[in-house]
Design a protein around this motif. Sequence first.
Motif, PDB file in Angstrom:
ATOM      1  N   LEU A  10     -33.380  -3.128  30.357  1.00  0.00           N
ATOM      2  CA  LEU A  10     -32.183  -3.589  31.061  1.00  0.00           C
ATOM      3  C   LEU A  10     -30.946  -2.917  30.486  1.00  0.00           C
ATOM      4  O   LEU A  10     -31.009  -2.274  29.439  1.00  0.00           O
ATOM      5  CB  LEU A  10     -32.040  -5.109  30.912  1.00  0.00           C
ATOM      6  N   LYS A  11     -29.818  -3.095  31.155  1.00  0.00           N
ATOM      7  CA  LYS A  11     -28.562  -2.574  30.641  1.00  0.00           C
ATOM      8  C   LYS A  11     -28.038  -3.503  29.552  1.00  0.00           C
ATOM      9  O   LYS A  11     -28.155  -4.726  29.657  1.00  0.00           O
ATOM     10  CB  LYS A  11     -27.529  -2.461  31.758  1.00  0.00           C
ATOM     11  N   TRP A  70     -23.859 -10.141  28.465  1.00  0.00           N
ATOM     12  CA  TRP A  70     -23.206 -11.190  29.250  1.00  0.00           C
ATOM     13  C   TRP A  70     -24.090 -12.419  29.372  1.00  0.00           C
ATOM     14  O   TRP A  70     -23.621 -13.545  29.252  1.00  0.00           O
ATOM     15  CB  TRP A  70     -22.800 -10.655  30.628  1.00  0.00           C
ATOM     16  N   PHE A  71     -25.384 -12.212  29.584  1.00  0.00           N
ATOM     17  CA  PHE A  71     -26.321 -13.339  29.648  1.00  0.00           C
ATOM     18  C   PHE A  71     -26.300 -14.109  28.333  1.00  0.00           C
ATOM     19  O   PHE A  71     -26.256 -15.345  28.318  1.00  0.00           O
ATOM     20  CB  PHE A  71     -27.749 -12.854  29.948  1.00  0.00           C
ATOM     21  N   ARG A  94     -28.035  -2.425  44.746  1.00  0.00           N
ATOM     22  CA  ARG A  94     -28.078  -3.210  43.531  1.00  0.00           C
ATOM     23  C   ARG A  94     -28.845  -4.513  43.728  1.00  0.00           C
ATOM     24  O   ARG A  94     -28.660  -5.199  44.728  1.00  0.00           O
ATOM     25  CB  ARG A  94     -26.654  -3.510  43.117  1.00  0.00           C
ATOM     26  N   THR A 112     -25.603  -6.243  30.692  1.00  0.00           N
ATOM     27  CA  THR A 112     -26.248  -7.343  31.410  1.00  0.00           C
ATOM     28  C   THR A 112     -26.803  -8.360  30.422  1.00  0.00           C
ATOM     29  O   THR A 112     -26.603  -9.568  30.566  1.00  0.00           O
ATOM     30  CB  THR A 112     -27.382  -6.807  32.306  1.00  0.00           C
ATOM     31  N   HIS A 155     -30.171 -10.434  41.344  1.00  0.00           N
ATOM     32  CA  HIS A 155     -30.522 -11.258  40.190  1.00  0.00           C
ATOM     33  C   HIS A 155     -31.417 -10.469  39.253  1.00  0.00           C
ATOM     34  O   HIS A 155     -32.634 -10.531  39.339  1.00  0.00           O
ATOM     35  CB  HIS A 155     -31.214 -12.552  40.626  1.00  0.00           C
ATOM     36  N   VAL A 156     -30.802  -9.736  38.347  1.00  0.00           N
ATOM     37  CA  VAL A 156     -31.565  -8.961  37.369  1.00  0.00           C
ATOM     38  C   VAL A 156     -32.206  -9.899  36.358  1.00  0.00           C
ATOM     39  O   VAL A 156     -33.332  -9.713  35.947  1.00  0.00           O
ATOM     40  CB  VAL A 156     -30.651  -7.945  36.652  1.00  0.00           C
ATOM     41  N   ILE A 157     -31.469 -10.931  35.982  1.00  0.00           N
ATOM     42  CA  ILE A 157     -31.972 -11.880  34.998  1.00  0.00           C
ATOM     43  C   ILE A 157     -32.707 -13.006  35.730  1.00  0.00           C
ATOM     44  O   ILE A 157     -32.122 -14.014  36.123  1.00  0.00           O
ATOM     45  CB  ILE A 157     -30.823 -12.458  34.135  1.00  0.00           C
TER      46      ILE A 157
END
Length: 128
Positions: A36-37, A43-44, A2, A40, A5-7
């Motif tokens: 993106l999911k 939540w952002f 995983r 995710t 930091h996706v964002i």
Amino acid sequence: MRKRHVITEEVSKKIEQLVETMEKPTASKIARKLGLKTGTVYWFMLCNGLVQKKPVRYRNRAYERNGIKINPYSPEHDAMLTEMRIAGAAFPAIAAALTERFGIPRNAHSVHNRAVMLAAFDDESEAA
């Protein structure tokens, strides 16, 4: 494995731009556009005040989800959390105080997430 930091800063700017320019921005629409999911992006958006959440009704009892006992927050828990947060207490200290007072195990992550959810309400008094 995983990604941590996706964002990224670039992605966060794209999300903010889409929220401003879309007629009815939702996390799912934005997530599809950016690959993106939905969770995710949602939540952002919650954490950054880009979406407001409707208050949830309080559950009276603990319940089980995926084999884990879930102890919902009560209005009393939320009031104590909010009071301590306003006073400047850190999440680990709030978690310890909630656990001691109510006898329900809480950790800093849970308290942080609940604080974000409470902040996302239009009016915190609606949460009670």
